[in-house]
Design a protein around this motif. Structure first.
Motif, PDB file in Angstrom:
ATOM      1  N   CYS A 168       0.908  -1.229  -0.070  1.00 54.19           N
ATOM      2  CA  CYS A 168      -0.083   0.110  -0.019  1.00 54.19           C
ATOM      3  C   CYS A 168       0.747   1.313   0.155  1.00 54.19           C
ATOM      4  N   ASP A 169       0.233   2.302  -0.784  1.00 56.18           N
ATOM      5  CA  ASP A 169       1.121   3.578  -0.900  1.00 56.18           C
ATOM      6  C   ASP A 169       0.009   4.620  -1.042  1.00 56.18           C
ATOM      7  N   GLN A 170       0.309   5.755  -0.511  1.00 54.27           N
ATOM      8  CA  GLN A 170      -0.637   6.693  -0.834  1.00 54.27           C
ATOM      9  C   GLN A 170      -0.440   7.312  -2.073  1.00 54.27           C
ATOM     10  N   GLY A 171      -1.480   7.434  -2.938  1.00 50.73           N
ATOM     11  CA  GLY A 171      -1.544   7.833  -4.320  1.00 50.73           C
ATOM     12  C   GLY A 171      -1.273   9.291  -4.226  1.00 50.73           C
ATOM     13  N   VAL A 172      -0.563   9.630  -5.383  1.00 53.63           N
ATOM     14  CA  VAL A 172      -0.203  11.076  -5.582  1.00 53.63           C
ATOM     15  C   VAL A 172      -0.544  11.290  -7.142  1.00 53.63           C
ATOM     16  N   GLY A 173      -0.535  12.696  -7.456  1.00 50.69           N
ATOM     17  CA  GLY A 173      -0.963  13.016  -8.787  1.00 50.69           C
ATOM     18  C   GLY A 173       0.451  13.236  -9.582  1.00 50.69           C
ATOM     19  N   ARG A 174       0.233  13.750 -10.895  1.00 50.51           N
ATOM     20  CA  ARG A 174       1.152  13.861 -11.829  1.00 50.51           C
ATOM     21  C   ARG A 174       2.266  14.962 -11.131  1.00 50.51           C
ATOM     22  N   ARG A 175       3.586  14.595 -10.978  1.00 46.51           N
ATOM     23  CA  ARG A 175       4.499  15.159 -10.191  1.00 46.51           C
ATOM     24  C   ARG A 175       5.849  15.168 -11.155  1.00 46.51           C
ATOM     25  N   PHE A 176       6.479  16.337 -11.313  1.00 46.86           N
ATOM     26  CA  PHE A 176       8.051  16.118 -11.906  1.00 46.86           C
ATOM     27  C   PHE A 176       7.922  15.443 -13.172  1.00 46.86           C
ATOM     28  N   GLY A 177       6.857  15.505 -13.807  1.00 50.19           N
ATOM     29  CA  GLY A 177       6.908  14.907 -15.206  1.00 50.19           C
ATOM     30  C   GLY A 177       6.572  13.385 -15.112  1.00 50.19           C
ATOM     31  N   ARG A 178       6.234  12.847 -14.014  1.00 54.21           N
ATOM     32  CA  ARG A 178       6.106  11.411 -13.946  1.00 54.21           C
ATOM     33  C   ARG A 178       4.420  11.475 -13.659  1.00 54.21           C
ATOM     34  N   ASP A 179       4.043  10.334 -14.147  1.00 52.32           N
ATOM     35  CA  ASP A 179       2.548  10.240 -14.019  1.00 52.32           C
ATOM     36  C   ASP A 179       2.141   9.653 -12.608  1.00 52.32           C
ATOM     37  N   GLY A 180       0.939  10.176 -11.976  1.00 53.97           N
ATOM     38  CA  GLY A 180       0.491   9.500 -10.675  1.00 53.97           C
ATOM     39  C   GLY A 180      -0.591   8.642 -10.990  1.00 53.97           C
ATOM     40  N   VAL A 181      -1.600   8.549  -9.934  1.00 52.61           N
ATOM     41  CA  VAL A 181      -2.476   7.688 -10.024  1.00 52.61           C
ATOM     42  C   VAL A 181      -3.824   8.772 -10.596  1.00 52.61           C
ATOM     43  N   SER A 182      -5.093   8.027 -10.861  1.00 50.53           N
ATOM     44  CA  SER A 182      -6.232   8.899 -11.442  1.00 50.53           C
ATOM     45  C   SER A 182      -6.401   9.961 -10.199  1.00 50.53           C
ATOM     46  N   SER A 183      -7.234  10.962 -10.526  1.00 49.63           N
ATOM     47  CA  SER A 183      -7.547  11.889  -9.714  1.00 49.63           C
ATOM     48  C   SER A 183      -8.416  11.515  -8.587  1.00 49.63           C
ATOM     49  N   ALA A 184      -9.444  10.299  -8.991  1.00 53.36           N
ATOM     50  CA  ALA A 184     -10.166   9.667  -8.106  1.00 53.36           C
ATOM     51  C   ALA A 184      -9.413   9.078  -6.861  1.00 53.36           C
ATOM     52  N   LEU A 185      -8.225   8.776  -6.961  1.00 56.05           N
ATOM     53  CA  LEU A 185      -7.501   7.972  -6.041  1.00 56.05           C
ATOM     54  C   LEU A 185      -6.373   8.700  -5.410  1.00 56.05           C
ATOM     55  N   VAL A 186      -6.187  10.133  -5.855  1.00 55.93           N
ATOM     56  CA  VAL A 186      -5.161  10.786  -5.005  1.00 55.93           C
ATOM     57  C   VAL A 186      -5.549  10.979  -3.546  1.00 55.93           C
ATOM     58  N   GLY A 187      -4.606  10.717  -2.866  1.00 51.83           N
ATOM     59  CA  GLY A 187      -4.746  10.615  -1.288  1.00 51.83           C
ATOM     60  C   GLY A 187      -5.091   9.443  -0.756  1.00 51.83           C
ATOM     61  N   LYS A 188      -5.548   8.634  -1.583  1.00 47.09           N
ATOM     62  CA  LYS A 188      -6.198   7.208  -1.225  1.00 47.09           C
ATOM     63  C   LYS A 188      -5.051   6.085  -1.196  1.00 47.09           C
TER      64      LYS A 188
END
Length: 113
Positions: free
Chosen positions: A92-112
């Motif tokens: 498990c890891d806390q989801g982050v959005g796109r940062r520093f040119g790298r993709d993150g998780v979908s916006s619905a899962l940011v912080g989850k």
């Protein structure tokens, strides 16, 4: 006739109440799903429980950006977390959005988790 009543603790009732109180935070945890079917949990504890129970699913990225190599990195490649020894069931890891040119998780899962 005078009756004296003595209060005796009802241990069984106390255990039920305590069990209910301990379970209450777990009932508040929520599961979130994004448009691609990826799942996130509202707490790290709930996510860990899903991993240990074998119920968690690996996050499936839905973008096709190539891996981004940074200064000082010799090689960057895409791989599945489950292919790393010790993480076969996931983590498990806390989801982050796109940062520093790298993709993150979908916006619905940011912080989850």
């Amino acid at each position: 006739m005078d009756h004296k009543t003595t209060m005796r603790p009802n241990l069984a009732g106390s255990l039920v109440i305590a069990g209910t109180l301990l379970a209450a935070p777990a009932l508040q945890a929520r599961m979130f799903t994004d448009g691609q079917g990826n799942v996130g949990y509202s707490s790290a504890a709930e996510c860990d429980a899903a991993v240990h129970a074998g119920e968690a699913r690996f996050y499936r990225p839905f973008t096709e950006h190539p891996p981004l190599m940074r200064k000082g990195e010799d090689d960057v490649q895409v791989m599945r977390l489950g292919d790393i020894p010790g993480y076969e069931m996931g983590a498990c890891d806390q989801g982050v959005g796109r940062r520093f040119g790298r993709d993150g998780v979908s916006s619905a899962l940011v912080g989850k988790f």
